[in-house]
Structure formats: structure tokens, C-alpha cells
Design a protein around this motif. Structure first.
Motif, mmCIF file in Angstrom:
data_model
loop_
_atom_site.group_PDB
_atom_site.id
_atom_site.type_symbol
_atom_site.label_atom_id
_atom_site.label_comp_id
_atom_site.label_asym_id
_atom_site.label_seq_id
_atom_site.Cartn_x
_atom_site.Cartn_y
_atom_site.Cartn_z
ATOM 1 N N ARG A 35 -5.441 5.847 16.376
ATOM 2 C CA ARG A 35 -6.337 4.696 16.502
ATOM 3 C C ARG A 35 -6.659 4.200 15.098
ATOM 4 N NH1 ARG A 35 -8.024 7.691 21.056
ATOM 5 N NH2 ARG A 35 -8.140 6.390 22.944
ATOM 6 N N LEU A 36 -6.514 2.906 14.902
ATOM 7 C CA LEU A 36 -6.758 2.287 13.607
ATOM 8 C C LEU A 36 -7.845 1.244 13.756
ATOM 9 C CD1 LEU A 36 -3.029 1.781 12.580
ATOM 10 C CD2 LEU A 36 -4.596 3.478 11.631
ATOM 11 N N PRO A 37 -8.649 1.028 12.705
ATOM 12 C CA PRO A 37 -9.752 0.058 12.809
ATOM 13 C C PRO A 37 -9.228 -1.370 12.970
ATOM 14 C CG PRO A 37 -9.488 0.795 10.543
ATOM 15 C CD PRO A 37 -8.607 1.665 11.375
ATOM 16 N N LEU A 38 -9.859 -2.111 13.829
ATOM 17 C CA LEU A 38 -9.515 -3.522 14.038
ATOM 18 C C LEU A 38 -10.465 -4.361 13.202
ATOM 19 C CD1 LEU A 38 -7.801 -5.603 15.520
ATOM 20 C CD2 LEU A 38 -9.412 -5.492 17.416
ATOM 21 N N ILE A 39 -9.965 -4.966 12.166
ATOM 22 C CA ILE A 39 -10.816 -5.677 11.211
ATOM 23 C C ILE A 39 -10.757 -7.188 11.416
ATOM 24 C CG2 ILE A 39 -10.640 -3.825 9.505
ATOM 25 C CD1 ILE A 39 -8.520 -5.532 8.070
ATOM 26 N N ALA A 40 -10.321 -7.614 12.595
ATOM 27 C CA ALA A 40 -10.222 -9.049 12.885
ATOM 28 C C ALA A 40 -10.465 -9.255 14.369
ATOM 29 C CB ALA A 40 -8.849 -9.578 12.486
ATOM 30 N N ASP A 41 -10.586 -10.497 14.776
ATOM 31 C CA ASP A 41 -10.741 -10.793 16.196
ATOM 32 C C ASP A 41 -9.947 -12.047 16.543
ATOM 33 O OD1 ASP A 41 -12.263 -12.883 15.136
ATOM 34 O OD2 ASP A 41 -14.161 -11.887 15.538
ATOM 35 N N ALA A 88 0.596 -7.251 15.110
ATOM 36 C CA ALA A 88 2.022 -7.485 14.851
ATOM 37 C C ALA A 88 2.436 -6.888 13.508
ATOM 38 C CB ALA A 88 2.324 -8.978 14.882
ATOM 39 N N ALA A 89 1.601 -7.084 12.472
ATOM 40 C CA ALA A 89 1.923 -6.550 11.152
ATOM 41 C C ALA A 89 1.929 -5.023 11.165
ATOM 42 C CB ALA A 89 0.921 -7.070 10.120
ATOM 43 N N VAL A 90 0.951 -4.420 11.832
ATOM 44 C CA VAL A 90 0.902 -2.959 11.924
ATOM 45 C C VAL A 90 2.139 -2.439 12.655
ATOM 46 C CG1 VAL A 90 -0.337 -1.015 12.965
ATOM 47 C CG2 VAL A 90 -1.604 -2.796 11.748
ATOM 48 N N ALA A 91 2.539 -3.122 13.726
ATOM 49 C CA ALA A 91 3.733 -2.709 14.466
ATOM 50 C C ALA A 91 4.972 -2.786 13.580
ATOM 51 C CB ALA A 91 3.909 -3.579 15.701
ATOM 52 N N ALA A 92 5.073 -3.824 12.756
ATOM 53 C CA ALA A 92 6.241 -3.993 11.892
ATOM 54 C C ALA A 92 6.340 -2.867 10.867
ATOM 55 C CB ALA A 92 6.189 -5.345 11.194
ATOM 56 N N VAL A 93 5.216 -2.526 10.215
ATOM 57 C CA VAL A 93 5.287 -1.500 9.171
ATOM 58 C C VAL A 93 5.442 -0.113 9.792
ATOM 59 C CG1 VAL A 93 4.067 -2.878 7.458
ATOM 60 C CG2 VAL A 93 2.768 -1.383 8.960
ATOM 61 N N LEU A 94 4.868 0.105 10.983
ATOM 62 C CA LEU A 94 5.114 1.368 11.676
ATOM 63 C C LEU A 94 6.598 1.519 11.991
ATOM 64 C CD1 LEU A 94 2.109 1.599 14.180
ATOM 65 C CD2 LEU A 94 2.675 3.274 12.402
ATOM 66 N N ASN A 99 -1.632 7.017 7.982
ATOM 67 C CA ASN A 99 -2.684 7.194 6.976
ATOM 68 C C ASN A 99 -2.546 6.164 5.854
ATOM 69 O OD1 ASN A 99 -0.300 8.606 6.111
ATOM 70 N ND2 ASN A 99 -1.508 9.593 4.513
ATOM 71 N N VAL A 100 -1.301 5.771 5.538
ATOM 72 C CA VAL A 100 -1.094 4.722 4.536
ATOM 73 C C VAL A 100 -1.523 3.376 5.098
ATOM 74 C CG1 VAL A 100 0.635 3.520 3.138
ATOM 75 C CG2 VAL A 100 0.771 6.000 3.432
ATOM 76 N N ILE A 101 -1.201 3.126 6.369
ATOM 77 C CA ILE A 101 -1.635 1.873 7.007
ATOM 78 C C ILE A 101 -3.156 1.803 7.041
ATOM 79 C CG2 ILE A 101 -1.608 0.551 9.161
ATOM 80 C CD1 ILE A 101 1.169 1.731 9.705
ATOM 81 N N LEU A 102 -3.801 2.939 7.345
ATOM 82 C CA LEU A 102 -5.267 2.983 7.365
ATOM 83 C C LEU A 102 -5.836 2.603 6.006
ATOM 84 C CD1 LEU A 102 -7.940 3.674 8.742
ATOM 85 C CD2 LEU A 102 -7.571 6.076 8.103
ATOM 86 N N ALA A 103 -5.239 3.117 4.935
ATOM 87 C CA ALA A 103 -5.703 2.762 3.595
ATOM 88 C C ALA A 103 -5.545 1.265 3.347
ATOM 89 C CB ALA A 103 -4.936 3.566 2.552
ATOM 90 N N GLY A 104 -4.430 0.712 3.812
ATOM 91 C CA GLY A 104 -4.224 -0.721 3.650
ATOM 92 C C GLY A 104 -5.231 -1.542 4.430
ATOM 93 N N THR A 150 0.838 -1.205 0.000
ATOM 94 C CA THR A 150 0.000 0.000 0.000
ATOM 95 C C THR A 150 0.868 1.248 0.000
ATOM 96 O OG1 THR A 150 -1.669 -1.226 1.262
ATOM 97 C CG2 THR A 150 -1.917 1.162 1.168
ATOM 98 N N ALA A 151 2.067 1.122 0.586
ATOM 99 C CA ALA A 151 3.005 2.252 0.618
ATOM 100 C C ALA A 151 3.803 2.369 -0.679
ATOM 101 C CB ALA A 151 3.952 2.093 1.802
ATOM 102 N N GLN A 152 3.350 1.677 -1.735
ATOM 103 C CA GLN A 152 3.987 1.754 -3.058
ATOM 104 C C GLN A 152 5.418 1.237 -3.039
ATOM 105 O OE1 GLN A 152 2.006 2.701 -5.766
ATOM 106 N NE2 GLN A 152 0.477 2.594 -4.143
ATOM 107 N N ARG A 153 5.660 0.186 -2.276
ATOM 108 C CA ARG A 153 6.963 -0.469 -2.275
ATOM 109 C C ARG A 153 6.823 -1.828 -2.952
ATOM 110 N NH1 ARG A 153 10.080 1.790 1.809
ATOM 111 N NH2 ARG A 153 11.848 0.841 0.720
ATOM 112 N N THR A 154 7.816 -2.209 -3.766
ATOM 113 C CA THR A 154 7.819 -3.541 -4.366
ATOM 114 C C THR A 154 8.302 -4.529 -3.313
ATOM 115 O OG1 THR A 154 8.261 -2.658 -6.571
ATOM 116 C CG2 THR A 154 8.718 -4.994 -6.212
ATOM 117 N N VAL A 155 7.385 -5.378 -2.873
ATOM 118 C CA VAL A 155 7.663 -6.282 -1.762
ATOM 119 C C VAL A 155 7.978 -7.673 -2.295
ATOM 120 C CG1 VAL A 155 6.779 -7.289 0.375
ATOM 121 C CG2 VAL A 155 6.104 -4.959 -0.286
ATOM 122 N N GLY A 156 9.088 -8.238 -1.831
ATOM 123 C CA GLY A 156 9.370 -9.645 -2.067
ATOM 124 C C GLY A 156 8.932 -10.420 -0.841
#
Length: 725
Positions: A673-679, A688-694, A701-706, A508-514
Motif C-alpha cells: 500500500r502506497l500513499p495517495l497524494i492526489a485526488d 498509471a505512473a506507479v504502475a509503469a515504474v513497478l 520502497n524506492v517508489i515510496l520515497a519518490g 528517485t531510483a538513481q537512473r538518468t532519465v531522458g
């Protein structure tokens, strides 16, 4: 009937990356020492005496005592066969020329079975050293003869065939000093420095900046000369000779001493200097013809041979050649004098590690011709005091970098640029390399691609030059390490989900991810393969892909135990969970402390400027915070757990699950505060994923879009499932 005493190597692995033992590659062997479990070394008569006689260098092994002779003290007082195998394997590698100081031996929960690990710079050499160590130990126990030198010679042969050459080692060492990671790309000397989009490649003194056109020009000596002459670089006149008679015709036109050499040869093979007579010129033609596609006859320039090494338009090293002579004693043949006075020089040898070659008269027609020109053969005994020239070319022995006049440095750099080589060995002849070119008769005679570095690394006379560092500095600008962000993820559960979520948010941050994980192998949005790629090879594939801007690599416990990590260091190290250690019982892991030692490998390799991302809900995982060289960000479902709260009170950062939202915390302050879309567990893995990309600096705002994209995709999947039912 006497019981046969034996040691069995149950399994041998090469962990080619950071692992549970150390940051570096090791051989790990599972060893069944059988009856020796009841026979420590002090109960094996003569073992100490035989081992120390065969391998006296083990006096340098400090062992756990930390002092010289530490291992020998343990050997005398009593230690077990697994520990002895470790040290024998290390010492045999040392004798073969591959230094290996690290080693450990540990009991498993099965009596008599040990895990033995030791540093191995090369897999083939390490495996054979282990096998030879077993053979040596049993021979010492049984008081049988053992040819240590034969084993060392065998190991040295393996080093020559399978390990890096000294020139490549110089580049690797220079890269390591700058923190630049290495990947070996073949069984030879082709290496990758750096990862992903920042990678560069080198093949000894050739790089990914060395063009095929430039190499082709450099191989064609006549074309090279014409290009150099066109820009004013002094070169000797000359022509291609079709046959011996034509060579003599060209020499007559030149009207002076000539050189006869192959157009596309190297290492001075087939080159004969200072020829004047018809017979010797015609005799030199077939010698040159045998070493190349065509034969060149050109004017001989009186002076010393020099090799100037140009890297990136700069002179970085220079060497002067020597004419090799012998002095007769009136008793010995020339061949005997060559062996006694020349080949006995410790600087000479047939292996690549020696700066000068052994001279074998019978195998070198140019040497034989040089002797014939003086009226000698290898079998002749010259008069006492007679000095005999044996070889005029190919003996670059004297370091002269600091003596090179700026005129010569500029001419050599221009020659390399005209040919198009980023790294070039410029051969020139001059009477005085420290004087201006215009003050003497001097010329550039060859421009070589892929020049040898050993003459500069191990000059016979003078101090070594840092040519490896010069090549690395040419490939990488100052203050860069060739790294890309690497996110490594390990744990007992959730690693696949965290890897996929992290890759999605980074995309989402426009990075080519391997991405290499249990769901497959991905580069950008394309799934290259749908299989399980939680393995070392897949992690390496991500890092070898020049499109990869960010690498996300899942490393389950089995991958770490089987092969180690695919990278040397990482920007982000995530540990999701520590549970069910009995799942790894086949690896002799059965309790939480042992699993802790496996999973901490991921935290151990976090860079000082990086970050460990740890599960605060598990005290066992939280204990790894003290092992991290970088920052620590926690994630967890219980906002006010003791570990989480202590971290926040100390000003730490965290991503907390709290009543349907993800709270991004900096100390006790809620930053976002970011929406929690899982339980359930999925919510924890999302945190964990949000912490890693932060931690990688991706804005919220990019994480929110993702996250919104994930929520939309999940809604579409649910709707599709409902419609299907």
C-alpha cells in the motif's frame, strides 16, 4: 467543354516510425481522387492494359486477396484510384531497388478523399514515387505516352544520393536480425545502433572505436610500414620519392621491380606495379602524385593481391585480386574489347552496388600506362589471339576466406592492432595465401581504415561473407540489443502528468532519465528546453543522448498521426485515456474506433519482455490488452470494476485507487500500500505512473520515497501560494 480529370495530393507525410498503419516508416498521403470517385478502374477503358504493359511486375502484388495476381484481379474487376496509386508507388520503388511490399488505402468521411499509405524506406524516394504514380495513372487514363524507364532511372538516382549504401545496409540488416534499433544520423551512412547509454555509432566500416590517431597512421604508408616492421610484420622496402628522378634513384637502390603509388591514396588509384625501366618509373611518378600528397617507391612483391578484412582482431573475410586481361579478335580496338569483354560483365558498374568498377581507358591514366608498356593504345587493333593486360590492381573478385593460412590471419590481425584500427582492410601480396608466410616471399603492403565491404558481400567468385554481422557482433556483446528501458505514454488526457510523474519516480531510483513531454525536454535533473516536446524529434533527441539510461516519451495522438513513434519498440507502453475523438477531426478521426486505432500504436510496439499499462476504468482502453505482446498491468480508480476484477482473478497485476491509498495488487493479493497524494484525475495519473515504474522493476520502497518527495514538494508549493496571497 471536356472536364479535366485530375487527382490532387492534399497532404503528404513521412511517418518515420511505428504508426497507425504499420511498425515501419511509410509515406501517408491524403488524396482527393475527384471525378474518379465515380469511375472505378473497370470503367476506364484501356487502363488495365496500359498499366500492366508499363509495370508487368505488378503481377506479384498479392493485395488483400493473398495470391499472386491479386491486385490485377482487383484492377480488372474494379477498384478506385487511391488503391491504384498505392500499388503504383510500391512497384516504382521496387523497380528502383527499394523493396516496398506494404500498402493500404482507406476512405475518409469526406467523399472522394482517401488516405493512402505505403512502405517507404527512404523519404525522398517515396515522395517522388508517389508523384510519379499519380502522373503514370493519369497518363494511362488519358492514353498518353509515359516513359517508365526515365522515372525508374530518376528514382534510382535518388536511391544512390539519399539512401544507405550496400555496406551500411549489411550492417543495418545484421543489427535488425539481433533486435538492435537504428537511428540514421545524417543524409549519408552515419548510423546509431542502440539507444541512449547503450548506443554505438558506425559509418560504414568505421565505428566509434576507430580512433583518429589510427586513421592518421593508416593514411601515412611510410609510418605504417615502419611500425609494422618494428614488430616483425613483413613489409616491402621503399622510400618517399621527391620527383621522378628521385623515384628512379630509389628503384636503382632497391635493385629490382618496384611499385610506384601515392602515400595516402585509396582504391588502388595511382598505383603502378612491376616497373623496371627508368622511363616507366619516371612516368608513373606523376600518376601517383595526382592521387596523394606524396609518392612512395617500394619493392614489387611477385604474387597475387589479397584483401583481408579484420574486425576486432579477427579475420572475417578475404578476397584475392585478379589481373584483368582481354583477348584480341583481330577486328576490334582495345577500347572496344574492354567494353565487350570486361565492362559487359554484370558485376561491373559505376554505382556502389557493383563489386567491380567499369574500366574507362580515357579516364584512367594507370590503365593507359599499362597498355603503353605493352606497346598498345585504346585505339589499336591487336593481332587475333593476342592477350593484353588491362589492369593489375583493384580487382578484388575471388572469395578466399577459407583458404587463408593462420600465419596470414595472425599477421593481418597484428597489423590492424599495431596501427590501432578496430576494423581494417589489410592489403598483402602472396604467391599462396594457404601456405605459411615463411615458405614464400610475401608482404603486407597497406593497412586501410574504413575498408570497403562490397567485395566481401558480393564477391565475383565465391559465397558472400557475413561481414555486417561481424561488425555488429564487434560493437555489441552476445545477447545484448543496445536497448535501454523506454516508457512511451499516449492517450487523450493525462499524458503530460503521467510522463512527469514517471520520470520523477525513476529519478528517485538513481537512473538518468531522458524526458520529452509537453512540459519540456529534460536530461536528468536539467531542463534542456521549456517548450512543448510532445513530438517525434524530441523523442529521438532523448534516444540519441548517451547519458539517457531510461527514456520517458509522451506521444499524444497528434504526434502519432503526424510523425509516428520515435522508437521502434518500448519496454513500457502506457495508454491513459480514450475520449473526445472529435478533437482529431482534422486528421479524419471522428469516432472512438478510429481513435482506438491511433492509440493502439503504443501498445503494438511493447516488447515481449515488456509491459502494457492500461486504464481499467475505460473499456475502450482495456480492449488493447489483447494486442500487447508483453505483460499487462492495469491501473484504475474502481477496485471492483468488471474489467479490473477479471484481470485480478486471472492472476494479473494492477495498481488500484482505494480509499486514500494505492494498492499494489498481484492477483487478488495486496502486495503493498502506497500513499495517495492526489485526488480526482490526478490520482488516476499517479496510479498509471506507479504502475509503469513497478513494471520496470523499481522496488516499492524506492517508489515510496519518490511519493514522499512529491508530497513534500506539493506542500511547499501550497505554503508558498498561501504566503503570496
Amino acid at each position: 467543354m471536356t472536364e479535366t480529370r485530375d487527382i490532387k495530393l492534399l497532404q503528404v507525410r513521412y511517418l518515420d516510425g511505428p504508426n497507425i498503419w504499420t511498425y515501419r516508416a511509410v509515406i501517408e498521403a491524403w488524396v482527393d481522387i475527384g471525378p474518379f470517385e465515380d469511375l472505378p478502374s473497370n470503367q476506364l477503358p484501356g487502363l488495365y492494359e496500359r498499366l500492366t504493359a508499363w509495370l508487368p511486375g505488378m503481377i506479384e502484388h498479392r493485395c488483400g486477396i493473398g495470391e499472386r495476381g491479386g491486385f490485377l484481379l482487383r484492377l480488372r474487376e474494379g477498384t478506385w484510384a487511391g488503391h491504384i496509386l498505392e500499388h503504383l508507388s510500391i512497384e516504382l520503388q521496387n523497380l528502383a531497388g527499394l523493396q516496398a511490399g506494404f500498402g493500404k488505402a482507406r476512405e475518409t468521411f469526406t467523399r472522394g478523399i482517401y488516405k493512402v499509405a505505403f512502405r517507404a524506406r527512404n523519404e525522398q524516394v517515396g515522395r517522388r514515387a508517389l508523384g510519379a504514380a499519380r502522373e503514370l495513372f493519369l497518363a494511362a487514363v488519358e492514353n498518353r505516352p509515359f516513359d517508365v524507364q526515365a522515372v525508374v532511372d530518376e528514382l534510382r538516382d535518388l536511391v544512390d544520393r539519399h539512401h544507405f549504401g550496400p555496406s551500411t545496409e549489411a550492417i543495418i540488416d545484421a543489427a535488425a536480425a539481433r533486435g538492435i534499433p537504428l537511428i540514421r544520423l545524417n543524409e549519408g551512412n552515419l548510423i546509431q545502433l542502440g539507444y541512449g547509454a547503450s548506443l554505438r555509432r558506425a559509418w560504414t566500416a568505421e565505428t566509434d572505436r576507430t580512433s583518429a590517431i589510427a586513421e592518421g597512421i593508416s593514411r601515412d604508408k611510410t609510418l605504417t610500414k615502419s611500425l609494422l616492421e618494428a614488430v616483425g610484420v613483413p613489409v616491402p622496402e621503399g622510400e618517399i620519392a621527391r620527383d621522378p628522378a628521385h623515384a628512379w634513384e630509389i628503384a636503382q637502390d632497391i635493385d629490382g621491380p618496384v611499385v610506384v603509388k601515392p602515400v595516402d591514396g585509396n582504391h588502388a588509384r595511382g598505383v603502378t606495379l612491376n616497373l623496371t625501366g627508368q622511363a616507366e618509373i619516371e612516368a608513373a611518378w606523376p600518376l601517383a602524385d595526382a592521387e596523394g600528397s606524396e609518392v612512395l617507391v617500394e619493392r614489387y612483391i611477385d604474387g597475387d593481391e589479397h584483401r583481408l578484412l579484420i574486425v576486432g582482431d579477427k579475420l572475417v573475410a578475404a578476397a584475392r585480386g585478379e589481373i584483368v586481361t582481354i583477348t584480341a579478335d583481330g577486328r576490334s580496338t582495345i577500347a572496344e574489347l574492354v567494353d565487350a569483354q570486361i565492362n559487359s560483365d554484370p558485376r561491373r558498374g559505376s554505382a556502389e552496388e557493383f563489386p567491380l568498377d567499369v574500366i574507362l581507358i580515357d579516364d584512367n591514366p594507370v590503365v593507359r600506362m599499362e597498355l603503353q608498356r605493352q606497346g598498345f593504345t585504346g585505339a589499336l587493333v591487336p593481332p587475333a589471339g593476342q592477350q593484353v593486360v588491362v589492369q593489375r590492381t583493384g580487382n578484388m573478385a575471388v572469395e578466399v576466406t577459407d583458404q587463408v593460412h593462420p600465419d596470414f590471419a595472425a599477421a593481418a590481425a597484428l597489423a590492424a592492432r599495431v596501427v590501432g584500427l578496430d576494423i581494417a582492410g589489410i592489403d598483402l601480396v602472396a604467391q599462396d595465401i594457404s601456405a605459411p608466410i615463411t615458405s614464400q616471399q610475401a608482404a603486407i603492403v597497406e593497412v586501410n581504415a574504413g575498408p570497403g565491404l562490397l567485395m566481401h558481400l558480393k564477391p565475383a567468385i565465391g559465397r558472400p561473407r557475413p561481414v555486417g554481422a561481424a561488425i555488429v557482433d564487434h560493437l555489441f556483446s552476445p545477447n545484448t540489443t543496445g536497448r535501454i528501458p523506454v516508457v512511451g505514454i499516449t492517450g487523450s488526457r493525462g499524458t503530460e502528468t503521467v510522463a512527469a510523474l514517471t520520470a520523477h519516480l525513476l529519478a528517485t531510483a538513481q537512473r538518468t532519465v531522458g524526458l520529452a513531454c509537453s512540459q519540456g525536454f529534460f536530461i536528468g535533473k536539467r531542463r534542456v528546453d521549456a517548450g512543448n516536446h510532445d513530438r517525434w524529434e524530441s523523442g529521438r533527441m532523448v534516444l540519441m543522448n548517451p547519458r539517457t539510461e531510461v527514456a520517458v516519451i509522451e506521444n499524444g495522438p497528434a504526434t502519432i498521426l503526424n510523425q509516428g513513434l520515435a522508437y521502434d519498440r518500448c519496454q513500457i507502453g502506457v495508454v491513459t485515456d480514450l475520449s473526445e475523438p472529435e478533437r482529431w477531426r482534422d486528421f479524419y478521426v471522428r469516432d472512438e474506433d478510429q481513435l482506438f486505432s491511433v492509440l493502439r500504436s503504443q501498445v503494438d510496439v511493447v516488447l515481449p519482455e515488456g509491459c502494457g499499462v492500461l486504464n481499467a476504468d475505460q473499456p475502450e482502453v482495456l480492449r488493447m490488452a489483447d494486442l500487447c505482446d508483453g505483460n499487462v498491468v492495469l491501473f484504475g480508480s474502481i477496485r471492483r470494476s468488471a474489467g479490473m476484477q477479471a484481470h485480478l482473478d486471472a492472476g494479473g497485476q494492477a495498481v488500484c485507487i482505494d480509499e486514500g491509498v494505492l494498492e499494489v495488487m498481484d492477483g487478488n493479493t495486496v502486495q503493498d500500500r502506497l500513499p495517495l497524494i492526489a485526488d480526482g484525475d490526478e490520482a488516476r495519473w499517479l496510479a498509471a505512473a506507479v504502475a509503469a515504474v513497478l513494471a520496470l522493476g523499481v522496488p516499492t520502497n524506492v517508489i515510496l520515497a519518490g511519493l514522499e518527495g512529491l508530497a513534500l514538494r506539493n506542500a511547499e508549493l501550497i505554503a508558498a501560494a498561501a504566503a503570496a496571497t
